[in-house]
Motif scaffolding. Sequence first.
Motif, PDB file in Angstrom:
ATOM      1  N   PRO A   1      -4.716  -8.018  14.735  1.00 13.07           N
ATOM      2  CA  PRO A   1      -4.171  -8.780  13.609  1.00 13.07           C
ATOM      3  C   PRO A   1      -2.650  -8.787  13.602  1.00 13.07           C
ATOM      4  N   GLU A   2      -2.069  -9.848  13.047  1.00 10.36           N
ATOM      5  CA  GLU A   2      -0.615  -9.962  12.967  1.00 10.36           C
ATOM      6  C   GLU A   2      -0.063  -9.365  11.678  1.00 10.36           C
ATOM      7  N   VAL A   3      -0.891  -9.218  10.676  1.00 12.97           N
ATOM      8  CA  VAL A   3      -0.552  -8.509   9.441  1.00 12.97           C
ATOM      9  C   VAL A   3      -1.699  -7.542   9.167  1.00 12.97           C
ATOM     10  N   PRO A   4      -1.460  -6.475   8.391  1.00 13.84           N
ATOM     11  CA  PRO A   4      -2.539  -5.512   8.143  1.00 13.84           C
ATOM     12  C   PRO A   4      -3.778  -6.175   7.553  1.00 13.84           C
TER      13      PRO A   4
ATOM     14  N   ASN B   1       7.200  -2.091  -4.189  1.00 13.13           N
ATOM     15  CA  ASN B   1       8.241  -2.768  -3.409  1.00 13.13           C
ATOM     16  C   ASN B   1       9.060  -1.774  -2.588  1.00 13.13           C
ATOM     17  N   LEU B   2       8.361  -0.908  -1.894  1.00 11.90           N
ATOM     18  CA  LEU B   2       9.036   0.112  -1.092  1.00 11.90           C
ATOM     19  C   LEU B   2       9.390  -0.429   0.290  1.00 11.90           C
ATOM     20  N   SER B   3      10.498   0.004   0.808  1.00 13.57           N
ATOM     21  CA  SER B   3      10.857  -0.289   2.195  1.00 13.57           C
ATOM     22  C   SER B   3      10.188   0.739   3.100  1.00 13.57           C
ATOM     23  N   LYS B   4      10.177   0.462   4.392  1.00 11.09           N
ATOM     24  CA  LYS B   4       9.626   1.440   5.324  1.00 11.09           C
ATOM     25  C   LYS B   4      10.393   2.760   5.246  1.00 11.09           C
ATOM     26  N   ALA B   5      11.696   2.697   5.014  1.00 13.50           N
ATOM     27  CA  ALA B   5      12.508   3.905   4.923  1.00 13.50           C
ATOM     28  C   ALA B   5      12.138   4.750   3.713  1.00 13.50           C
ATOM     29  N   GLU B   6      11.633   4.112   2.660  1.00 16.71           N
ATOM     30  CA  GLU B   6      11.267   4.824   1.439  1.00 16.71           C
ATOM     31  C   GLU B   6       9.798   5.227   1.402  1.00 16.71           C
TER      32      GLU B   6
ATOM     33  N   PHE C   1      -0.235  -0.894  13.001  1.00 17.09           N
ATOM     34  CA  PHE C   1       0.666  -0.790  11.838  1.00 17.09           C
ATOM     35  C   PHE C   1       0.720   0.673  11.423  1.00 17.09           C
ATOM     36  N   ASP C   2       1.905   1.278  11.533  1.00 19.96           N
ATOM     37  CA  ASP C   2       2.013   2.696  11.204  1.00 19.96           C
ATOM     38  C   ASP C   2       1.961   2.908   9.698  1.00 19.96           C
TER      39      ASP C   2
ATOM     40  N   LEU D   1       2.247   0.225   6.518  1.00 22.55           N
ATOM     41  CA  LEU D   1       1.116  -0.037   5.616  1.00 22.55           C
ATOM     42  C   LEU D   1       1.531   0.151   4.157  1.00 22.55           C
ATOM     43  N   ILE D   2       2.300   1.191   3.885  1.00 19.82           N
ATOM     44  CA  ILE D   2       2.754   1.423   2.510  1.00 19.82           C
ATOM     45  C   ILE D   2       3.719   0.328   2.072  1.00 19.82           C
ATOM     46  N   GLU D   3       4.616  -0.067   2.954  1.00 22.78           N
ATOM     47  CA  GLU D   3       5.531  -1.172   2.634  1.00 22.78           C
ATOM     48  C   GLU D   3       4.740  -2.433   2.306  1.00 22.78           C
ATOM     49  N   TYR D   4       3.734  -2.736   3.119  1.00 18.87           N
ATOM     50  CA  TYR D   4       2.927  -3.941   2.928  1.00 18.87           C
ATOM     51  C   TYR D   4       2.161  -3.889   1.608  1.00 18.87           C
ATOM     52  N   LEU D   5       1.426  -2.818   1.371  1.00 17.29           N
ATOM     53  CA  LEU D   5       0.609  -2.724   0.164  1.00 17.29           C
ATOM     54  C   LEU D   5       1.461  -2.717  -1.099  1.00 17.29           C
ATOM     55  N   SER D   6       2.577  -1.995  -1.063  1.00 13.60           N
ATOM     56  CA  SER D   6       3.419  -1.892  -2.257  1.00 13.60           C
ATOM     57  C   SER D   6       4.203  -3.171  -2.524  1.00 13.60           C
ATOM     58  N   SER D   7       4.192  -4.111  -1.588  1.00 16.00           N
ATOM     59  CA  SER D   7       4.920  -5.364  -1.800  1.00 16.00           C
ATOM     60  C   SER D   7       4.221  -6.264  -2.805  1.00 16.00           C
ATOM     61  N   PHE D   8       2.914  -6.052  -3.017  1.00 15.57           N
ATOM     62  CA  PHE D   8       2.197  -6.917  -3.955  1.00 15.57           C
ATOM     63  C   PHE D   8       1.409  -6.142  -5.008  1.00 15.57           C
ATOM     64  N   MET D   9       1.390  -4.818  -4.915  1.00 19.38           N
ATOM     65  CA  MET D   9       0.711  -4.032  -5.954  1.00 19.38           C
ATOM     66  C   MET D   9       1.330  -2.647  -6.030  1.00 19.38           C
ATOM     67  N   THR D  10       1.223  -2.040  -7.199  1.00 17.92           N
ATOM     68  CA  THR D  10       1.761  -0.701  -7.397  1.00 17.92           C
ATOM     69  C   THR D  10       0.798   0.324  -6.813  1.00 17.92           C
ATOM     70  N   LEU D  11       1.338   1.250  -6.022  1.00 16.14           N
ATOM     71  CA  LEU D  11       0.554   2.370  -5.517  1.00 16.14           C
ATOM     72  C   LEU D  11       0.735   3.542  -6.470  1.00 16.14           C
ATOM     73  N   ASN D  12      -0.360   4.255  -6.751  1.00 14.37           N
ATOM     74  CA  ASN D  12      -0.354   5.329  -7.728  1.00 14.37           C
ATOM     75  C   ASN D  12      -0.875   6.629  -7.127  1.00 14.37           C
ATOM     76  N   PRO D  13      -0.516   7.760  -7.732  1.00 13.87           N
ATOM     77  CA  PRO D  13      -1.058   9.044  -7.262  1.00 13.87           C
ATOM     78  C   PRO D  13      -2.584   9.021  -7.207  1.00 13.87           C
ATOM     79  N   GLY D  14      -3.131   9.514  -6.112  1.00 14.18           N
ATOM     80  CA  GLY D  14      -4.576   9.507  -5.902  1.00 14.18           C
ATOM     81  C   GLY D  14      -5.081   8.321  -5.115  1.00 14.18           C
ATOM     82  N   ASP D  15      -4.263   7.294  -4.934  1.00 10.24           N
ATOM     83  CA  ASP D  15      -4.656   6.192  -4.061  1.00 10.24           C
ATOM     84  C   ASP D  15      -4.750   6.709  -2.626  1.00 10.24           C
ATOM     85  N   ILE D  16      -5.640   6.121  -1.858  1.00 13.47           N
ATOM     86  CA  ILE D  16      -5.909   6.595  -0.498  1.00 13.47           C
ATOM     87  C   ILE D  16      -5.895   5.421   0.461  1.00 13.47           C
ATOM     88  N   ILE D  17      -5.225   5.603   1.589  1.00  7.10           N
ATOM     89  CA  ILE D  17      -5.196   4.583   2.638  1.00  7.10           C
ATOM     90  C   ILE D  17      -5.928   5.131   3.861  1.00  7.10           C
TER      91      ILE D  17
END
Length: 254
Positions: free
Chosen positions: A66-69, A111-116, A192-193, A197-213
């Motif tokens: 895939p080209e995106v996750p 809306n996290l960057s890969k660095a964050e 996708f490292d 993955l976190i950058e991608y998911l957080s770009s359109f939804m808020t990630l919260n404690p207890g979420d699992i990837i």
Amino acid sequence: MKRGRIAFQGAIHQVTQAADGRVQLADGRLLNEAEVEWLPPVVPGAVFALGLNYADHAKELAFKAPEVPLAFLKGPNTIVGHRAQTRRPADATYMHYECELAVVIGKTGKNLSKAEAMDIVAGYTVANDYAIRDYLENYYRPNLRVKNRDGCTPLGPWLVDAADVPNPMSLKLTTRVNGKTTQQGTTSDMIFDIATLIEYLSSFMTLNPGDIILTGTPEGLADVKAGDVIETEVEGVCCLINTIVDDQTYFATV
């Protein structure tokens, strides 16, 4: 530190792994892991699964990477603990394991960057996200029946603090069926490292404690039958054990 959750003597306990490998309760008591009922190491929030996130696995299935996750959600009913039983339905002709590194979110992030991205990771555990090929409609869009069956995704036994896994992108993954190694890979082969993955998911939804990837599985899948004992292990994290059972056995215990 390795932390877990168990049911013991009618109560739920937060536990740690003692130096000798046994389970240590908050009051200091030590138990063997076979003495307790294992729960997922965290109470799951949103559970994200990744399809075709290893290039060798995509090639194994004759699919273009895939080209995106390729992410989809799993319901809480899917998650069970270490040493649990997973049902192989009578109509299944091909059911396979999927050894995966599971990333547990520890802080809210949007809306996290890969660095964050890695700053919100609490730690890591192991998942085995079983799939039944018979039910699959499209690898690019797994349907509910494939990935949201009750008890189809064992998780655990331990949550390992992120600080204790300095390089999660260089960990060996191994699956053994009845003691025989059937799958080997490394997280370095992810398309996708974790940060991506976190950058991608957080770009359109808020990630919260207890979420699992659940970060995907490498090549080396094999059919499993009722009675098989499956060990899925991620280097430096933990080894998750699960048993496949038939309909009669499963429904007699639920």
